[in-house]
Design a protein around this motif. Structure first.
Motif, PDB file in Angstrom:
ATOM      1  N   LEU B 177      98.308  84.006  16.729  1.00 16.00           N
ATOM      2  CA  LEU B 177      98.682  83.969  18.130  1.00 16.00           C
ATOM      3  C   LEU B 177      98.501  82.554  18.641  1.00 16.00           C
ATOM      4  O   LEU B 177      97.456  81.952  18.438  1.00 16.00           O
ATOM      5  N   VAL B 179      98.144  81.886  21.574  1.00 18.53           N
ATOM      6  CA  VAL B 179      97.183  81.957  22.668  1.00 18.53           C
ATOM      7  C   VAL B 179      95.773  82.170  22.176  1.00 18.53           C
ATOM      8  O   VAL B 179      94.830  82.215  22.944  1.00 18.53           O
ATOM      9  N   ARG B 180      95.662  82.391  20.842  1.00 13.96           N
ATOM     10  CA  ARG B 180      94.405  82.864  20.366  1.00 13.96           C
ATOM     11  C   ARG B 180      93.369  81.762  20.219  1.00 13.96           C
ATOM     12  O   ARG B 180      93.203  81.176  19.173  1.00 13.96           O
ATOM     13  N   GLN B 181      92.684  81.445  21.289  1.00 12.76           N
ATOM     14  CA  GLN B 181      91.570  80.514  21.140  1.00 12.76           C
ATOM     15  C   GLN B 181      90.481  81.049  22.032  1.00 12.76           C
ATOM     16  O   GLN B 181      90.733  81.489  23.142  1.00 12.76           O
ATOM     17  N   GLN B 182      89.282  80.983  21.543  1.00 12.78           N
ATOM     18  CA  GLN B 182      88.201  81.516  22.346  1.00 12.78           C
ATOM     19  C   GLN B 182      87.856  80.517  23.432  1.00 12.78           C
ATOM     20  O   GLN B 182      87.755  79.327  23.202  1.00 12.78           O
ATOM     21  N   GLN B 183      87.698  81.035  24.635  1.00 14.10           N
ATOM     22  CA  GLN B 183      87.394  80.155  25.747  1.00 14.10           C
ATOM     23  C   GLN B 183      85.913  79.890  25.848  1.00 14.10           C
ATOM     24  O   GLN B 183      85.103  80.605  25.286  1.00 14.10           O
ATOM     25  N   LYS B 184      85.594  78.908  26.623  1.00 18.20           N
ATOM     26  CA  LYS B 184      84.186  78.597  26.846  1.00 18.20           C
ATOM     27  C   LYS B 184      83.614  79.480  27.952  1.00 18.20           C
ATOM     28  O   LYS B 184      82.443  79.767  27.999  1.00 18.20           O
ATOM     29  N   GLU B 185      84.493  79.858  28.880  1.00 13.46           N
ATOM     30  CA  GLU B 185      84.049  80.635  30.046  1.00 13.46           C
ATOM     31  C   GLU B 185      84.424  82.091  29.832  1.00 13.46           C
ATOM     32  O   GLU B 185      85.589  82.407  29.616  1.00 13.46           O
ATOM     33  N   PHE B 186      83.439  82.966  29.898  1.00 16.37           N
ATOM     34  CA  PHE B 186      83.736  84.378  29.688  1.00 16.37           C
ATOM     35  C   PHE B 186      83.810  85.154  30.989  1.00 16.37           C
ATOM     36  O   PHE B 186      84.080  86.341  30.995  1.00 16.37           O
ATOM     37  N   VAL B 187      83.475  84.500  32.095  1.00 18.54           N
ATOM     38  CA  VAL B 187      83.454  85.204  33.379  1.00 18.54           C
ATOM     39  C   VAL B 187      84.656  84.768  34.210  1.00 18.54           C
ATOM     40  O   VAL B 187      84.834  83.587  34.481  1.00 18.54           O
ATOM     41  N   PRO B 188      85.516  85.727  34.568  1.00 14.23           N
ATOM     42  CA  PRO B 188      86.703  85.377  35.366  1.00 14.23           C
ATOM     43  C   PRO B 188      86.301  84.769  36.712  1.00 14.23           C
ATOM     44  O   PRO B 188      85.261  85.112  37.271  1.00 14.23           O
ATOM     45  N   TRP B 190      87.436  85.198  39.686  1.00 11.86           N
ATOM     46  CA  TRP B 190      87.297  86.068  40.868  1.00 11.86           C
ATOM     47  C   TRP B 190      85.922  86.712  40.939  1.00 11.86           C
ATOM     48  O   TRP B 190      85.371  86.910  42.013  1.00 11.86           O
ATOM     49  N   ILE B 191      85.325  87.020  39.770  1.00 12.73           N
ATOM     50  CA  ILE B 191      83.977  87.603  39.805  1.00 12.73           C
ATOM     51  C   ILE B 191      82.986  86.524  40.228  1.00 12.73           C
ATOM     52  O   ILE B 191      82.107  86.753  41.059  1.00 12.73           O
TER      53      ILE B 191
ATOM     54  N   SER C 163      91.382  85.676  24.948  1.00 11.61           N
ATOM     55  CA  SER C 163      89.988  85.563  24.519  1.00 11.61           C
ATOM     56  C   SER C 163      89.170  86.650  25.199  1.00 11.61           C
ATOM     57  O   SER C 163      89.606  87.277  26.171  1.00 11.61           O
ATOM     58  N   ASN C 183      77.712  82.703  29.973  1.00  8.61           N
ATOM     59  CA  ASN C 183      78.735  81.778  29.486  1.00  8.61           C
ATOM     60  C   ASN C 183      78.253  80.939  28.307  1.00  8.61           C
ATOM     61  O   ASN C 183      79.051  80.327  27.607  1.00  8.61           O
TER      62      ASN C 183
END
Ligand code: CA
Ligand code: CA
Lengths: 477, 199, 477
Positions: B177, B179-188, B190-191, C163, C183
């Motif tokens: 993919l 798009v398939r890369q893991q991001q550094k930020e796991f919290v969206p 809006w939260i 992700s 994070n």
């Protein structure tokens, strides 16, 4: 001579230094031919290593955990009990322990001859010479001059082929009782079975048909080696090791069921043997040999654990400690419950409880303490098989709890409604005083024995062994 | 002579037969080429990763201490004699290829029993002097057997492939993919905003 | 030639079919772009697999173990409680369970809106739209038409990058409370943390400053995630989920502390994540992808366990069952003790015990049952971390035993010396009758709800979702 004939077959003309006779008890004689194994075997004299719960240091267990004095009141173990040290100490320790008392000569002292069984390669020699029944007969002091070499080569090896062998009848008989043939074991199984000659639960059966009166060494495995199977076995034959001094319960003593518990663990299930961890291969000059410094593997994580596990030493040690702590935490709670049980039962007797009132309570005490002892006595169990040991501890708590509730009801019906205060047993001295153990007298007796008897034994043994000689191997050149 | 005449094809066959043979040979070479079949005969470990399902083993071997001193075939084909070597390779190759084309390969591949014997014997072939003591062999009954009958990798569990051996063990061939890369930020965001504002 | 086609397959490039909006709750929309993951996700509808203790079948836990009815008397769980099924059933199950009652419209029914939190990807959507506090406010029935898609992609994935992400505030807040930043987690940790959004112990805090009255979802992890740390936390804030109908003890309900217990096990310690076992990689047409059929790994031993363990499937399954049986055996004993505790406490009240008499007994009941519940509620615990679970069970037995002894003394002082007979609770019906639960009425109420309310919800949801549309992706060629 077959060593010589095999040697000629060999590509390499190696020279054995000496001829080793069958049941040769003197380890240094074997050492002439097998210097690496002998040197590492000698290291079992080292008492410096100590871990969270194990190691080779001399540890006075009654001082470390004075509750034990109450649990074993009325039985030898409440006099003195220590953590195990290396195999080299087997003879010294059995002589020095207060449990064996201060014999003043043949036919005296509290212990039977059978006590020697797991302490020395003189045992197979003697059994061969005088017969098994005769070996088990008589007092411990009777054979003091015969059994003098600490656990060694002849206990596990056939001198002709050096292959592993079983030298203790009790293990062979236990296999037979289970309907198994120990000769059908694989080499890999033998790497644990040589240990199972000694690191197992046992009792002395004085009622074997035809051998009445002889405290014959028996492993209670007929119906299985689980804590329940052995408990049922003892109940069925109505056996008890002693009657508890306070509660009067007919008690069982579990002695080091190391092999039994190990067998229930994941390592055993995956084919890992005692020797894999406690006698790992080591190498010298690019060649592997078996490390005969049998000890806590935590003193040698590199060769024992890390061949199979790639984690850091610290991680592996932490894994062991975690299991020991998790199990140990509840072990301590259980011991406290057991202490209370004995004292509450004592109180009930005091208040006039009848035998009938007490019967099922005493059974609960017997079973609960048996299960506790089964879980701790082998020292390594909380790592060898933490899930099984936890299971047994929980089941002991359940039984102990039942006993305590019966006692609470009984005591109330005898007019006693409060909680009996927990005794002050913060030190071994206090606990022994409370249980009426006169350690000063015991120690005095022991000192006299060491002064008068042991030197006699040593001298007799020396003479006897000098007579045995050592035969140099015939040179083939 | 008569017999020979019967076998020799009639002249008018010459052109089509030659063409056909050429075509077949060409096709054959093509298949051999795309599947890199020739390389199977070599000892080059790259030959094995023609099949991507062999990649975990390749990579783990490549990172092992044995990488400097062995290739796959040092362990995985018999070295007791040449005939045996190529016979085993052929059988193995045929087997692997058919499993692969039929897509029957399991997620976690394990050695079959014949392979186990082959590998065990190869460990012993190189290490016999380290695992057995010639002196012991002369005195200790079954010394060699005792030392060599248990699978070496029961203890040396990481040699040479490590313990996690599946297609999943390495970060390749997961769905490619973009798009398939893991991001550094796991919290969206809006939260994050809401939690901050409610404090 | 299929070797050729398999080689080209491996080089296949990703082509998005649709554009996925942030918090897109409809799993089938994501499925357009990720057909393999979606197809495997759909398999969570399969309810055929059953193992010794787990699986996806519908299992009525109260029928299987009617003791639970007594333990939870006075609380919703004694009405109905089932074993978990696949994620696809999350919505159906929460609608059908008697615990959520039969709401007759907005503002009715026993449960708060917070109950939806772990059931659907509509949750992050709604939280984003109306705010977190507002989401947690009101009755469960209020949001029936908003929350309709079973647990899915948006719960765990960022649609832009695919992700992993955390969509539940409670987990983020729990990390903050522990002084950690979620994070800072590694990718491998995220493969468990997405599960920790739901498979964790929780409670509803109605006293959060500024949010008074809102049953705010909180994970009680501030002082740690061990059974003791959470217990101390609840004691400190004086929280209880309900008062037991019989014993009047202030009870705690432990809900599925899956992540907490897993974290104490050897697999977690070695870096094995939930997804490694429950979502193993699999391949199809040369493509490797993550199996989204989340289920018992015992239905897929080859891809899950055997990646790391070379044993036969049968051996590995036996390992799991052995642990479940060893732990389960004492769990059963513990439950029986807890049943007795409640009934004996009930008896004491009946005989006129005072609040003061009962205080420490009720604390023991609270703590013992909390520890029991912590050990069983997550279903997988006795495999995830058998040693820790055993430790907790033993500790619960100890506390429960203390309570029972106090009760035995108290009952005796109130003139009751016998053992209170164990109730006949051999079936769920008998147990529910004994606890005064009128299931016929509850079922009738539920039927009406299903007939009248659910169709409304579905219709409203359908209209709403039709308005959302699907945007085709712009071709990139
Ligand atoms: Ca015994
Ligand atoms: Ca809770």
């Amino acid at each position: 001579n077959s060593i010589i004939s095999r040697k000629t077959e060999s590509k390499f003309a190696y020279q054995p230094m000496v001829e080793i006779a069958d049941n040769e008890p003197r380890n240094q004689v074997w050492g002439e031919n097998f210097p690496r194994q002998y040197q590492s075997f000698l290291e079992t004299k080292d008492t410096t290593f100590q871990s969270y719960q194990g190691g080779s240091k001399h540890v006075d267990m009654l001082e470390k955990d004075p509750r034990l004095v109450v649990l074993w009141a009325g039985y030898g173990f409440s006099k003195e009990y220590n953590a195990p040290k290396g195999h080299s100490y087997a003879i010294d320790d059995i002589r020095n322990i207060l449990r064996t008392g201060g014999p003043t000569g043949s036919g005296t002292g509290p212990m039977p001859s059978t006590c020697w069984t797991c302490k020395s390669p003189d045992v197979p020699r003697l059994m061969n010479e005088i017969g098994i029944d005769e070996f088990y007969s008589g007092k411990w002091a009777d054979k003091g001059s015969e059994v003098v070499n600490a656990i060694g080569c002849a206990d596990c090896h056939n001198p002709e082929t050096m292959s592993l062998r079983i030298t203790r009848p009790a293990l062979i008989e236990a296999f037979e009782a289970m309907g198994k043939d120990i000769n059908a074991s694989s080499h890999q199984e033998m790497r644990s079975l040589v240990c199972a000659q000694c690191h197992v639960e046992y009792y002395f059966n004085k009622n074997l048909p035809g051998k009445e009166g002889v405290p014959y060494l028996v492993f209670p495995w007929r119906d299985g080696t689980s804590v329940e199977a052995m408990e049922a076995y003892y109940d069925e034959i109505n056996f008890s090791d002693w009657t508890h001094a306070v509660s009067k319960a007919p008690m069982l003593k579990a002695q080091h069921p190391g092999y039994e518990i190990y067998s229930t663990g994941i390592h055993a299930k995956r084919g890992v043997s005692c020797a894999d961890c406690h006698m790992p291969y080591t190498s010298e000059g690019g060649q592997k040999y078996t490390d005969h410094h049998i000890q806590s593997p935590l003193n040698n994580v590199t060769n024992s654990c890390q061949v199979c596990h790639r984690q850091d030493k610290e991680d592996l040690v932490a894994d062991v400690y975690t299991r020991q702590k998790k199990v140990g935490e509840n072990m301590e709670k259980l011991e406290k419950i057991l202490v209370r049980l004995h004292l509450e039962a004592g109180k009930a007797w005091e208040l006039g409880a009848s035998d009938e009132d007490m019967e099922s309570i005493l059974q609960d005490i017997r079973h609960a303490q048996w299960r506790w002892d089964y879980s701790v006595a082998s020292h390594g169990a909380s790592f060898h098989s933490p899930v099984e040991v936890s299971r047994v501890v929980s089941s002991a708590m359940d039984v102990a709890g039942q006993g305590r509730i019966k006692l609470a009801r009984l005591l109330a019906s005898l007019g006693y409604y409060e909680e009996l205060p927990y005794p002050d047993i913060t030190t071994k001295d206090k606990a022994q005083q409370l249980m009426g153990i006169d350690r000063v007298a015991l120690e005095k007796e022991k000192e006299e024995f060491k002064e008068n008897i042991i030197p006699q034994w040593l001298e007799e043994a020396k003479k006897r062994e000098e007579g045995m000689g050592v035969k140099k191997a015939v040179s083939m050149k | 002579m008569n017999l020979l005449n019967k076998i020799v094809p009639p002249d008018q066959w010459i052109v089509p037969v030659t063409l056909l043979c050429g075509l077949m040979a060409g096709l054959g070479f093509y298949v051999l080429r795309v599947s890199n079949a020739v390389s199977y005969l070599s000892d080059d470990p790259k030959a094995c990763i023609n099949c991507h399902v062999m990649t975990p083993e390749y990579i783990t071997w490549d990172h092992s201490s044995h990488q400097r001193v062995t290739v796959c075939n040092d362990c995985h084909v018999p070295h007791n004699n040449v005939v045996n070597k190529y016979y085993f390779k052929a059988m193995d190759g045929l087997y692997h290829a058919s499993i692969y084309t039929l897509r029957l390969e399991p997620q976690a591949i394990t050695m079959r029993e014949p392979s186990q014997h082959v590998v065990q014997n190869n460990c012993i072939r190189c290490h016999i002097d380290q695992v057995t003591d010639a002196k012991m062999a002369s005195w200790v009954d079954n010394h060699e057997e005792n030392r060599t009958s248990r699978a070496c990798w029961e203890c040396h569990r990481e040699t040479p492939h490590g313990r996690v051996k599946s297609l999943a063990a390495i970060g390749q061939f997961i769905e490619p993919l973009s798009v398939r890369q893991q991001q550094k930020e796991f919290v969206p965001d809006w939260i994050k905003k809401q939690l901050k504002s409610s404090k």
